[in-house]
Write an enzyme that holds these catalytic residues in place. Structure first.
Site, PDB file in Angstrom:
ATOM      1  N   HIS A 127      -2.142  -5.843   9.573  1.00 59.38           N
ATOM      2  CA  HIS A 127      -2.207  -6.573   8.298  1.00 59.38           C
ATOM      3  C   HIS A 127      -1.015  -7.526   8.193  1.00 59.38           C
ATOM      4  O   HIS A 127      -1.167  -8.717   7.873  1.00 59.38           O
ATOM      5  CB  HIS A 127      -2.198  -5.550   7.158  1.00 59.38           C
ATOM      6  CG  HIS A 127      -2.402  -6.128   5.788  1.00 59.38           C
ATOM      7  ND1 HIS A 127      -2.339  -5.355   4.655  1.00 59.38           N
ATOM      8  CD2 HIS A 127      -2.646  -7.387   5.358  1.00 59.38           C
ATOM      9  CE1 HIS A 127      -2.551  -6.123   3.582  1.00 59.38           C
ATOM     10  NE2 HIS A 127      -2.725  -7.353   3.985  1.00 59.38           N
ATOM     11  N   HIS A 141      -3.580   4.674  10.956  1.00 67.23           N
ATOM     12  CA  HIS A 141      -3.126   4.278   9.617  1.00 67.23           C
ATOM     13  C   HIS A 141      -1.998   3.254   9.698  1.00 67.23           C
ATOM     14  O   HIS A 141      -2.067   2.170   9.100  1.00 67.23           O
ATOM     15  CB  HIS A 141      -2.663   5.533   8.870  1.00 67.23           C
ATOM     16  CG  HIS A 141      -2.199   5.289   7.473  1.00 67.23           C
ATOM     17  ND1 HIS A 141      -2.966   5.583   6.368  1.00 67.23           N
ATOM     18  CD2 HIS A 141      -1.037   4.781   6.982  1.00 67.23           C
ATOM     19  CE1 HIS A 141      -2.300   5.262   5.267  1.00 67.23           C
ATOM     20  NE2 HIS A 141      -1.122   4.780   5.611  1.00 67.23           N
ATOM     21  N   GLU A 142      -0.955   3.584  10.447  1.00 72.85           N
ATOM     22  CA  GLU A 142       0.211   2.695  10.504  1.00 72.85           C
ATOM     23  C   GLU A 142      -0.095   1.397  11.255  1.00 72.85           C
ATOM     24  O   GLU A 142       0.458   0.341  10.916  1.00 72.85           O
ATOM     25  CB  GLU A 142       1.402   3.421  11.133  1.00 72.85           C
ATOM     26  CG  GLU A 142       1.887   4.635  10.352  1.00 72.85           C
ATOM     27  CD  GLU A 142       2.277   4.311   8.911  1.00 72.85           C
ATOM     28  OE1 GLU A 142       2.588   3.131   8.608  1.00 72.85           O
ATOM     29  OE2 GLU A 142       2.261   5.245   8.077  1.00 72.85           O
ATOM     30  N   HIS A 174      -1.432  -1.105   8.815  1.00 74.35           N
ATOM     31  CA  HIS A 174      -0.359  -1.843   8.141  1.00 74.35           C
ATOM     32  C   HIS A 174       0.216  -2.929   9.053  1.00 74.35           C
ATOM     33  O   HIS A 174       0.438  -4.066   8.641  1.00 74.35           O
ATOM     34  CB  HIS A 174       0.779  -0.896   7.753  1.00 74.35           C
ATOM     35  CG  HIS A 174       0.467   0.022   6.626  1.00 74.35           C
ATOM     36  ND1 HIS A 174      -0.113  -0.401   5.446  1.00 74.35           N
ATOM     37  CD2 HIS A 174       0.671   1.364   6.477  1.00 74.35           C
ATOM     38  CE1 HIS A 174      -0.248   0.634   4.636  1.00 74.35           C
ATOM     39  NE2 HIS A 174       0.214   1.714   5.238  1.00 74.35           N
TER      40      HIS A 174
END
Length: 523
Positions: free
Chosen positions: A391, A384-385, A388
């Site tokens: 991105h 998940h992190e 980020h």
């Protein structure tokens, strides 16, 4: 719990790509003050195109300098929230940022005074291509921009507007103390935010109950104070929305992200209609676990026994890299760099900020804060992190400073996609009980990311709405509201333990109002 100095260096992030040292930070702070003075010199000149161009490029350097100073200080503080040096550095840059905003309060009134034709011309000027989105936003903000004097007052308010968040963060990360929990072998376990998530997956229901009571008992004991802190945050949001001419804090928040409020309303409506599906799942969970009473603290334990992806961090990271390989060779190389070049702060330590996040600046690579435990959830948190982080890296690489920043509305898509890729990668080779376990984890992803976050979003809407209607935000009101929503979303198959009514008091995202709905829309 270990002290930070007990952790191997390779598991600690290296913040030097933001700022090489505290001494350099102080030097840049002096430079920031000089840049602010330069920008102040443009007061009354921004209608002149030549002056405007000069101003924009100094403003770019000013913004990047503030970002470097702010992020470095906050991330150093997050390493150990009890260290006064970094508390002070965070306060200094935050206070100065508000002061600089006040001194530059003339900017938006002068720019919004420009005609639409002038702004349209600036938007398509190829020599100002980096600023086309900026000019579009100036044009969009015409109706909410106030006079210079009023903008200056609002900027000054910013120096203390985030106090509720800061107070909660200090309480939740530095001062909070939980009673020890006795495990299934009679050993005393030191409780923390990270250990709590581990204990909730213990197969022994009594251990889960003790962890639940240790955690929520502390928030119950401080609920009146926490209610006042949270109410302060709600009042701050209402103040800004009223001053800007909006009917509600929610409407203002959605406007700032340029997302239609209907998105929020339709999410609550659609998920609300779907709660019977969640009720059936909760009933299934009770049946499969074989418990006489299903409690709120039984919702995290795997329903397929003896199946858990409890991996050492290095193995978990390798697994995530395999799962994300469809995203390409460049992506894979960045993941490798992130691990080897110390972009990631891995383990929970005394005083460290709880939870997980990805952050950084335009001029640094992204960073990831974890509090890794050997649980399935924490393996997925890595994916998940890193979503980020990648991105941010790709956006900063592809875009100039003025256009690289993205709204959270799309940020949680990048992160959630990675979780789904990891899950589907695991499902490709899983058989028997492991396959059942992964499918149950997928169901729980919908429970936690779609239903639970929407429940949080409905709570926020109701709280802010109640305050707008003049209802006082007491601890009793907040607890009763949260308890009723818990019953609505989870149904009759679970025992709504009284302590769950205090859960709202431990959700840090409530201090970033109307954030949580984006997890649900992201999924």
């Amino acid at each position: 719990m270990k002290q930070r100095q007990e952790i191997e260096e390779k598991y600690l992030w290296d913040l030097s790509s933001i700022c090489p040292s505290d001494e350099v930070w102080e030097e840049r702070f002096v430079k920031l003050k000089e840049l602010t003075k330069k920008l102040e010199g443009f007061r009354g000149t921004l209608s002149d195109e030549g002056k405007l161009r000069e101003f924009l490029f100094i403003k770019r350097e000013h913004g990047r300098t503030i970002s470097d100073l702010y992020v470095y200080a906050r991330m150093k503080r997050d390493e150990d929230t009890t260290v006064s040096k970094y508390q002070a550095m965070s306060d200094r840059i935050e206070t100065y940022s508000s002061d600089a905003s006040a001194r530059l309060a003339f900017v938006m009134p002068e720019l919004t005074a420009l005609s639409d034709e002038t702004l349209d011309k600036l938007m398509i000027d190829p020599t100002l291509a980096d600023f086309d989105v900026f000019f579009r936003e100036v044009k969009r903000h015409k109706r909410i921009t106030l006079s210079e004097k009023e903008e200056r007052i609002l900027a000054e308010v910013g120096s203390f507007a985030d106090n509720p968040h800061d107070v909660f963060s200090m309480f939740d990360n530095a001062d909070i103390k939980f009673p020890d929990v006795e495990d299934e072998n009679g050993n005393a376990v030191k409780m923390s935010h990270g250990v709590y998530s581990l204990l909730l997956q213990n197969q022994n229901q009594e251990v889960r109950k003790r962890a639940f009571e240790s955690m929520f008992g502390v928030y119950r004991d401080h609920v009146n104070t926490l209610a006042q802190v949270y109410a302060g945050n709600v009042k701050k949001d209402r103040f800004y929305s009223k001053i800007r001419g909006f009917k509600s804090s929610l409407e203002y928040s959605m406007y700032l992200e340029d997302v239609d409020k209907a998105c929020y309303d339709m999410l609550l409506k659609a998920v609300g209609k779907a709660t019977p599906s969640l009720h059936r799942y909760i009933a299934l969970r009770k049946k499969v676990l074989g418990v006489e009473t299903l409690n709120m603290y039984d919702l995290h334990v795997p329903i397929v026994k003896s199946q858990n992806i409890a991996l050492k961090y290095e193995d978990a990271y390798d697994l995530v890299m395999e799962a994300l390989s469809p995203l390409g060779e460049e992506y894979a190389k960045l993941l490798d760099r992130a691990r080897n070049e110390r972009w990631i702060d891995v383990y929970e330590t005394k005083g460290k900020r709880s939870g997980a996040y990805s952050w950084g600046t335009y001029d640094s690579h992204p960073y990831v804060l974890l509090n890794y435990q050997e649980t399935t959830h924490d393996v997925f948190t890595i994916a998940h992190e890193l979503g980020h982080a990648m991105h941010s890296y790709m956006s900063n690489k592809a875009q100039p400073y003025e256009k690289a920043r993205y709204e959270i509305f799309v940020a949680e898509i990048a992160s959630t996609v990675n979780e789904v890729l990891l899950l589907k990668h695991l499902l490709k080779s899983a058989k028997g009980e492991m396959r059942k376990y992964l499918l149950s984890y997928y169901l729980d992803m919908f429970r936690t990311t779609l239903f639970r976050q929407t429940m949080f979003a409905e709570f926020e809407q109701a709280v802010h709405g109640a305050y707008s209607e003049g209802e006082p935000l007491t601890a009793e009101m907040l607890c009763d509201l949260y308890y009723d929503l818990n019953k609505k979303y989870y149904g009759d198959a679970v025992n709504h333990n009284e302590l769950i009514k205090y859960e709202w008091a431990r959700i840090p995202h409530f201090y970033s109002s109307f954030y949580v709905y984006k997890y649900a829309t992201g999924l």
